[in-house]
Enzyme design. Structure first.
Site, short mmCIF file in Angstrom:
data_model
loop_
_atom_site.label_atom_id
_atom_site.label_comp_id
_atom_site.label_asym_id
_atom_site.label_seq_id
_atom_site.Cartn_x
_atom_site.Cartn_y
_atom_site.Cartn_z
N CYS A 35 3.28 8.45 1.36
CA CYS A 35 3.69 7.53 2.41
C CYS A 35 3.96 6.16 1.77
O CYS A 35 3.05 5.58 1.18
CB CYS A 35 2.57 7.45 3.45
SG CYS A 35 2.88 6.25 4.75
N GLU B 77 0.82 -1.22 0.00
CA GLU B 77 0.00 0.00 0.00
C GLU B 77 0.85 1.26 0.00
O GLU B 77 1.91 1.30 0.62
CB GLU B 77 -0.81 0.07 1.30
CG GLU B 77 -1.93 -0.90 1.37
CD GLU B 77 -2.71 -0.72 2.67
OE1 GLU B 77 -3.56 -1.56 2.93
OE2 GLU B 77 -2.45 0.24 3.41
N CYS C 136 3.25 -4.76 16.56
CA CYS C 136 2.60 -3.76 17.41
C CYS C 136 1.11 -4.09 17.53
O CYS C 136 0.44 -4.36 16.53
CB CYS C 136 2.80 -2.35 16.85
SG CYS C 136 4.54 -1.89 16.73
N CYS D 201 -1.66 -2.15 15.40
CA CYS D 201 -1.39 -1.83 13.99
C CYS D 201 -1.95 -2.90 13.05
O CYS D 201 -1.78 -4.10 13.29
CB CYS D 201 0.11 -1.68 13.79
SG CYS D 201 0.59 -1.32 12.10
N CYS E 168 4.80 -7.11 8.05
CA CYS E 168 5.71 -6.56 9.06
C CYS E 168 5.79 -7.54 10.22
O CYS E 168 4.79 -8.15 10.59
CB CYS E 168 5.19 -5.21 9.54
SG CYS E 168 6.27 -4.41 10.74
N CYS F 241 -2.69 1.96 8.32
CA CYS F 241 -1.65 1.25 7.57
C CYS F 241 -2.00 -0.22 7.45
O CYS F 241 -2.28 -0.87 8.45
CB CYS F 241 -0.31 1.34 8.30
SG CYS F 241 0.04 2.92 9.01
N1 SAH Z 1 7.49 0.60 11.41
C1 SAH Z 1 7.65 2.02 11.40
C2 SAH Z 1 6.93 2.71 10.25
C3 SAH Z 1 5.56 2.26 9.91
S1 SAH Z 1 4.25 2.68 11.01
C4 SAH Z 1 7.27 2.60 12.72
O1 SAH Z 1 6.83 1.86 13.60
O2 SAH Z 1 7.44 3.79 12.93
C5 SAH Z 1 4.08 4.43 10.93
C6 SAH Z 1 3.39 5.03 12.14
O3 SAH Z 1 1.97 4.74 12.13
C7 SAH Z 1 3.91 4.48 13.45
O4 SAH Z 1 4.04 5.52 14.38
C8 SAH Z 1 2.80 3.52 13.84
O5 SAH Z 1 2.86 3.23 15.20
C9 SAH Z 1 1.58 4.29 13.42
N2 SAH Z 1 0.35 3.50 13.31
C10 SAH Z 1 0.21 2.17 13.10
N3 SAH Z 1 -1.09 1.83 13.08
C11 SAH Z 1 -1.79 2.97 13.27
C12 SAH Z 1 -3.17 3.26 13.32
N4 SAH Z 1 -4.09 2.31 13.19
N5 SAH Z 1 -3.54 4.55 13.52
C13 SAH Z 1 -2.60 5.53 13.64
N6 SAH Z 1 -1.28 5.31 13.57
C14 SAH Z 1 -0.87 4.05 13.40
#
Ligand code: SAH
Length: 352
Positions: free
Chosen positions: A109, A96, A120, A123, A116, A340
């Site tokens: 982006c 994406e 987390c 996520c 991944c 994401c």
């Molecule tokens: N792996 C990297 C980059 C990808 S995630 C990282 O962790 O920074 C990019 C950002 O989006 C991160 O801060 C992540 O925690 C956040 N993120 C993930 N899922 C999300 C969601 N559902 N809503 C808002 N931010 C989210």
């Protein structure tokens, strides 16, 4: 058409790598700049159209490489014009990419991995485990596809955020090569300060990045002020706890004279109390950093919810009153699968 079977995209190559490649084809270094001009300025789609390259070289390149590594398979456009692209790669994997329209320009982006492994809890990307890393050129391709679309309306990609699916510092070389390609003066020439890399906090790679003295912006996904809470949300905290992370960040920002962005998504009743705000301010005070508070995009059935607007504003106030700079990010693409990995997960039958 996407061709695979041992072939690579020519977008994989940084300018010095292109010089080496063309040298192996018996060519002088200036040919690399000519090729870059065709690829990134004229946005060529075939080697045959590169009329100032020798015909034999055009043919050799066409036998070894393809150009565009992504094919569009779905696109959603929100009311605010945020557009989410689902691309297919040559091996059938999907990734994406998101285009956002800000008053300071167009931001893209990009994703860096197929799936991944960081896990987390909040996520959507982690719903699908990592299948593989993207090559530098597969990340460049996401930008080039959208740039070509923007060409039709005389616009350009102004900013790039490496915040899509994947952990960039778990695919370090390819991500740094991607940045070098789009940053090159002979290519898209996107300024280093217009490129932001976001990591969940892989400490050894932050140290390596710090030693490179790059001008790219660094953002860190913090999301909790204590190890106790952060560990529940982000497994990476078990490997690299906050004291080690903060030490590496201080070394980076002091050694590079760069301000850090600390990302903090606001999760209702999880990390959004006044106590959390004070703890966060205590953790960050004195650092050359600011906190970017991000409204959470809800992912169905994972048990996390967005903090209300009043709570978010109050959290912001508590941080600022405690002597730490913060911003509250506005929402984008609310009415599409904006989180994401959501669009991809839906296509692969994982959610909804
Ligand atoms: N792996 C990297 C980059 C990808 S995630 C990282 O962790 O920074 C990019 C950002 O989006 C991160 O801060 C992540 O925690 C956040 N993120 C993930 N899922 C999300 C969601 N559902 N809503 C808002 N931010 C989210």
């Amino acid at each position: 058409m996407l061709i695979y079977g041992g072939m690579r995209t020519i977008y994989d190559f940084t300018l010095p790598e292109t010089e080496d490649l063309l040298k192996a084809h018996g060519q002088k270094p200036y040919r690399a700049r000519q090729l870059y001009n065709w690829l990134y300025r004229k946005r060529a789609e075939s080697f045959e159209e590169m009329s100032d390259l020798p015909a034999a070289l055009q043919k050799e390149l066409a036998e070894e490489f393809f150009i565009m590594p992504v094919k569009l398979i779905d696109k959603q456009v929100a009311r605010d014009l945020t557009a989410k692209y689902l691309f297919e790669l040559a091996d059938g994997s999907t990734v994406e990419t998101v285009l956002m329209h800000f008053n300071f320009g167009k931001s893209v982006c990009v994703s860096t991995q197929v799936g991944c492994n960081m896990g987390c809890a909040f996520c959507a990307s982690g719903l699908l485990k990592k299948k593989r890393d993207l090559t530098a050129g597969e990340i460049v391709g996401q930008i080039m596809y959208i740039q070509k679309e923007l060409d039709a309306v005389n616009e350009r990609v102004d900013n790039v955020v490496v915040m899509g699916t994947g952990e960039p510092f778990d695919n370090y070389e390819n991500v740094m090569n991607f940045c070098a390609v789009i940053n090159s003066d002979h290519g898209l020439a996107i300024g280093a300060r217009h490129i932001t890399i976001s990591t969940c906090g892989i400490v050894p790679m932050i140290r390596r990045f710090a030693q490179g003295h790059y001008q790219y912006n660094l953002a860190i996904s913090l999301h909790a002020p204590t190890d106790e809470l952060r560990r529940q949300l982000m497994p990476v905290d078990r490997a690299y706890p906050l004291d080690e992370l903060m030490d590496a960040l201080k070394e980076y920002s002091e050694g590079n004279h760069r301000r850090l962005t600390l990302e903090y998504i606001l999760l209702k009743d999880v990390n959004d109390s006044d106590d959390h705000a004070r703890q966060l301010a205590d953790l960050v005070r004195g650092m050359n950093a600011y906190i970017n508070l991000i409204p959470y995009n809800e992912v169905s059935e994972n048990g996390f919810f967005t903090s209300g607007e009043r709570r978010a504003l109050h959290f912001y106030d508590v941080i600022m009153k405690n002597g730490v700079k913060a911003t509250l990010r506005s929402r984008h693409g609310d009415d599409i699968d904006a989180a994401c990995g959501q669009l991809r997960a839906r296509h692969e039958g994982i959610s909804q």
